[in-house]
Scaffold this motif. Structure first.
Motif, PDB file in Angstrom:
ATOM      1  N   THR A 195      -6.969  19.725  27.540  1.00  0.00           N
ATOM      2  CA  THR A 195      -6.573  21.086  27.897  1.00  0.00           C
ATOM      3  C   THR A 195      -7.422  21.574  29.062  1.00  0.00           C
ATOM      4  O   THR A 195      -8.657  21.527  29.004  1.00  0.00           O
ATOM      5  N   LEU A 196      -6.741  22.016  30.089  1.00  0.00           N
ATOM      6  CA  LEU A 196      -7.381  22.672  31.228  1.00  0.00           C
ATOM      7  C   LEU A 196      -7.597  24.117  30.809  1.00  0.00           C
ATOM      8  O   LEU A 196      -6.662  24.908  30.756  1.00  0.00           O
ATOM      9  N   LEU A 197      -8.841  24.457  30.464  1.00  0.00           N
ATOM     10  CA  LEU A 197      -9.174  25.789  29.969  1.00  0.00           C
ATOM     11  C   LEU A 197      -9.815  26.581  31.101  1.00  0.00           C
ATOM     12  O   LEU A 197     -10.871  26.196  31.622  1.00  0.00           O
ATOM     13  N   ILE A 198      -9.183  27.679  31.478  1.00  0.00           N
ATOM     14  CA  ILE A 198      -9.603  28.458  32.644  1.00  0.00           C
ATOM     15  C   ILE A 198      -9.953  29.869  32.201  1.00  0.00           C
ATOM     16  O   ILE A 198      -9.198  30.510  31.474  1.00  0.00           O
ATOM     17  N   PHE A 199     -11.105  30.341  32.659  1.00  0.00           N
ATOM     18  CA  PHE A 199     -11.502  31.726  32.397  1.00  0.00           C
ATOM     19  C   PHE A 199     -11.737  32.429  33.713  1.00  0.00           C
ATOM     20  O   PHE A 199     -12.416  31.922  34.606  1.00  0.00           O
ATOM     21  N   SER A 200     -11.174  33.647  33.829  1.00  0.00           N
ATOM     22  CA  SER A 200     -11.415  34.452  35.026  1.00  0.00           C
ATOM     23  C   SER A 200     -11.185  35.919  34.680  1.00  0.00           C
ATOM     24  O   SER A 200     -10.994  36.285  33.520  1.00  0.00           O
ATOM     25  N   SER A 201     -11.210  36.759  35.714  1.00  0.00           N
ATOM     26  CA  SER A 201     -11.010  38.192  35.551  1.00  0.00           C
ATOM     27  C   SER A 201     -10.112  38.693  36.669  1.00  0.00           C
ATOM     28  O   SER A 201     -10.052  38.086  37.745  1.00  0.00           O
ATOM     29  N   ASP A 202      -9.417  39.798  36.415  1.00  0.00           N
ATOM     30  CA  ASP A 202      -8.447  40.275  37.393  1.00  0.00           C
ATOM     31  C   ASP A 202      -9.087  40.953  38.602  1.00  0.00           C
ATOM     32  O   ASP A 202      -8.469  41.095  39.649  1.00  0.00           O
ATOM     33  N   ILE A 218      -2.512  23.800  29.637  1.00  0.00           N
ATOM     34  CA  ILE A 218      -3.184  24.766  30.506  1.00  0.00           C
ATOM     35  C   ILE A 218      -3.291  26.090  29.766  1.00  0.00           C
ATOM     36  O   ILE A 218      -2.284  26.651  29.323  1.00  0.00           O
ATOM     37  N   VAL A 219      -4.513  26.593  29.632  1.00  0.00           N
ATOM     38  CA  VAL A 219      -4.757  27.893  29.013  1.00  0.00           C
ATOM     39  C   VAL A 219      -5.580  28.727  29.987  1.00  0.00           C
ATOM     40  O   VAL A 219      -6.661  28.302  30.410  1.00  0.00           O
ATOM     41  N   ILE A 220      -5.049  29.883  30.366  1.00  0.00           N
ATOM     42  CA  ILE A 220      -5.777  30.818  31.227  1.00  0.00           C
ATOM     43  C   ILE A 220      -6.157  32.038  30.400  1.00  0.00           C
ATOM     44  O   ILE A 220      -5.286  32.782  29.942  1.00  0.00           O
ATOM     45  N   ILE A 221      -7.450  32.231  30.185  1.00  0.00           N
ATOM     46  CA  ILE A 221      -7.956  33.446  29.532  1.00  0.00           C
ATOM     47  C   ILE A 221      -8.374  34.388  30.657  1.00  0.00           C
ATOM     48  O   ILE A 221      -9.274  34.079  31.439  1.00  0.00           O
ATOM     49  N   PHE A 222      -7.699  35.524  30.720  1.00  0.00           N
ATOM     50  CA  PHE A 222      -7.855  36.438  31.855  1.00  0.00           C
ATOM     51  C   PHE A 222      -8.445  37.750  31.363  1.00  0.00           C
ATOM     52  O   PHE A 222      -7.757  38.548  30.723  1.00  0.00           O
ATOM     53  N   ALA A 223      -9.726  37.956  31.646  1.00  0.00           N
ATOM     54  CA  ALA A 223     -10.381  39.205  31.242  1.00  0.00           C
ATOM     55  C   ALA A 223      -9.930  40.345  32.148  1.00  0.00           C
ATOM     56  O   ALA A 223      -9.411  40.128  33.240  1.00  0.00           O
ATOM     57  N   ASP A 224     -10.162  41.561  31.697  1.00  0.00           N
ATOM     58  CA  ASP A 224      -9.731  42.760  32.411  1.00  0.00           C
ATOM     59  C   ASP A 224     -10.968  43.553  32.830  1.00  0.00           C
ATOM     60  O   ASP A 224     -11.685  44.083  31.972  1.00  0.00           O
ATOM     61  N   ASP A 225     -11.246  43.614  34.129  1.00  0.00           N
ATOM     62  CA  ASP A 225     -12.391  44.376  34.660  1.00  0.00           C
ATOM     63  C   ASP A 225     -13.733  43.782  34.245  1.00  0.00           C
ATOM     64  O   ASP A 225     -14.670  44.523  33.915  1.00  0.00           O
TER      65      ASP A 225
END
Length: 516
Positions: A331-338, A35-42
């Protein structure tokens, strides 16, 4: 004979079903996914070209995630600013249940989580995962100070009472992360240092102003100058950071590259022998907008858009690293933003780019622009067809979804605001995981939404869009009610038209918020 045939057929069906699930990557015992979470900021929903054809920013790597996985058109952060949103993601719980976590904090604030707090990382570690965080933390640290008092920054001098030669006494490693490489807060908030496993790297700090001039010759102030004082570095719109202590080797313009490199290094240390979890919270495209030379001037949305192109490149590099090690398939690849983008009306008019794609408001607001976020999930072994899920999803829901995926029961009292949407990953885009959601603005204004309605307990944006708060007029509405099903842009306040709906939703909101 007939009974024997029936039993044999039943066993074969079970075996076939199990084989099919394994082939889809859903067997939690034999083949748990990384599991990979790429978490963008704003970063806004409308920045991604595949989610907004009118976007002025090219985002090929994120577009590919959309093309090969599931995109969520109605996903929301649990709050519209950094700290409470990150708390919600990692704990599966609304931040307003923990007062310290319910608002933005400085880089010197103590931990906002209790010592025994259940987190996604702790849960996955107990499930056999190697766990790591690389990037922006912004949930507080227990700093060791020179005078034994709480850590504090002197705004005038830029210095603090922190003893950087000592490791912090509590941080991410106490909440389930085997490895941590973090920046304490946002990239415009001091201190500007990296910590590896709670120890400050290059601890002989200097002031930012010893490296960066406060102004440039051509500096012109813009709408965001209000966030910084006269001692802060301010070069142009979006390019500013507050004065404070900085490690001698730290460079603001290189921070995103350093986080990316350390994130890739963490993946490089993994293998297919054991599943891993990487939480990769980036410092961009939050201010300061400092895009790479490769992308500067390449978007149609100014420095912000250029910086979003750097974020897209991070996604490409992570995928490339996973692919090179043979790990991408499972791999569960997840992209989101805060939260939503800090992109006021002035910028929409200036560039013709709507970072939050049409919804009202921006970062900090209780309106949808404050908390609707991109959520993209790719998993080659488990998700075989592109899909868009229109159902209501909160980032708090990832916690329960992981538990469901692995067939591991969540600890008692953990992730109480988390609802699994695993069936969506299995192809059921008609699945309903939740029927309501609470929203929380930067100033503490609350809202609750259902499929049909959104009730806001107050007037104004509740956040950065003017006016933040309004007093009700005589005989006028004291709150906001939008028929969100037919008015997704929150244009027509129906508060006085549907008093019973207001009463019902207000009572429901008070019940949920009161469950602390």
């Amino acid at each position: 004979m007939k009974n024997w045939f029936r039993v044999s057929l039943f066993i074969l069906l079970i075996l076939f079903r199990g084989s099919d699930l394994l082939g889809q990557g859903f067997d939690p015992q034999l083949d748990p996914p990384n599991i990979v979470i790429i978490f963008a900021d704003d970063m806004g929903y409308g920045d991604i070209k595949a989610l907004n054809p009118l976007s002025k920013i090219e985002t090929p790597a994120l577009d590919q995630l959309v093309a090969e996985g599931i995109s969520f058109s109605n996903a929301h952060a649990s709050a519209s600013v950094c700290t409470p949103s990150r708390f919600g993601l990692l704990t599966g719980e609304y931040a307003f249940r923990t007062p310290k976590a319910a608002q933005g904090i400085s880089g010197f604030a103590p931990l906002v989580m209790q010592e025994n707090r259940h987190t996604m990382a702790r849960f996955l570690k107990n499930a056999g995962y190697r766990t790591g965080i690389v990037g922006k933390w912004h949930l507080g640290l227990d700093w060791v100070t020179k005078d034994g008092k709480p850590a504090v920054l002197d705004a005038e001098s830029g210095h603090s009472n922190v003893d950087y030669s000592q490791p912090v006494s509590a941080g991410p490693n106490d909440f389930g992360f085997d490895y941590s490489y973090i920046h304490p807060a946002s990239l415009d908030i001091p201190p500007y240092v990296f910590l590896e496993n709670h120890r400050i790297l290059d601890p002989e700090v200097i002031l930012t102003t010893e490296v960066y001039p406060i102004r440039k010759e051509n500096t012109e102030f813009s709408w965001d100058k209000k966030h910084s004082n006269d001692q802060a570095v301010y070069w142009e719109k979006g390019v500013w950071w507050r004065q404070g202590e900085m490690a001698p080797s730290f460079r603001v313009e290189d921070c995103l590259n350093e986080i990316t490199a350390q994130g890739l290094a963490f993946i490089q240390r993994q293998s297919a022998d054991s599943p891993f979890f990487l939480y990769l919270p980036l410092t961009g495209p939050h201010t300061p907008w400092l895009p790479s030379e490769e992308h500067k001037g390449k978007s149609g949305a100014g420095l912000y858009g250029d910086f979003v192109m750097d974020i897209d490149q991070v996604v490409a590099k992570v995928k490339e690293q996973l692919q090179g090690q043979g790990l991408l398939e499972n791999t569960l690849l997840i992209f989101s933003s805060d939260n939503g983008a800090y992109w006021p009306e002035e910028e929409i008019l200036l560039y013709g780019h709507d970072s939050n794609r049409g919804v009202r408001g921006q970062k900090g607001d209780v309106w949808d622009g404050g908390h609707r976020v991109p959520l993209l999930i790719s998993w080659p072994k488990g998700i075989k067809e592109k899909a868009t899920y229109p159902g209501l999803v909160s980032l708090t829901d990832l916690f329960a979804t992981f538990g469901d995926l692995l067939d591991h029961e969540l600890p008692e009292s953990a992730a109480i605001d988390s609802y699994s949407f695993l069936p969506v990953l299995q192809g059921d885009t008609g699945f309903v995981s939740r029927t309501e959601m609470v929203h929380h603005s930067s100033s503490g204004m609350f809202a609750i939404r259902t499929q049909e309605w959104k009730f806001i307990d107050g007037l104004g944006s509740g956040g950065f869009t003017y006016p933040g708060r309004l007093d009700p007029e005589k005989a006028g509405p004291s709150g906001q009610l939008y028929r969100i099903e037919v008015d997704p842009y929150e244009k027509e306040n129906r508060y006085t038209d549907y008093p019973r709906v207001v009463e019902q939703l207000k009572s429901q909101l008070e019940l949920i918020v009161g469950q602390n």
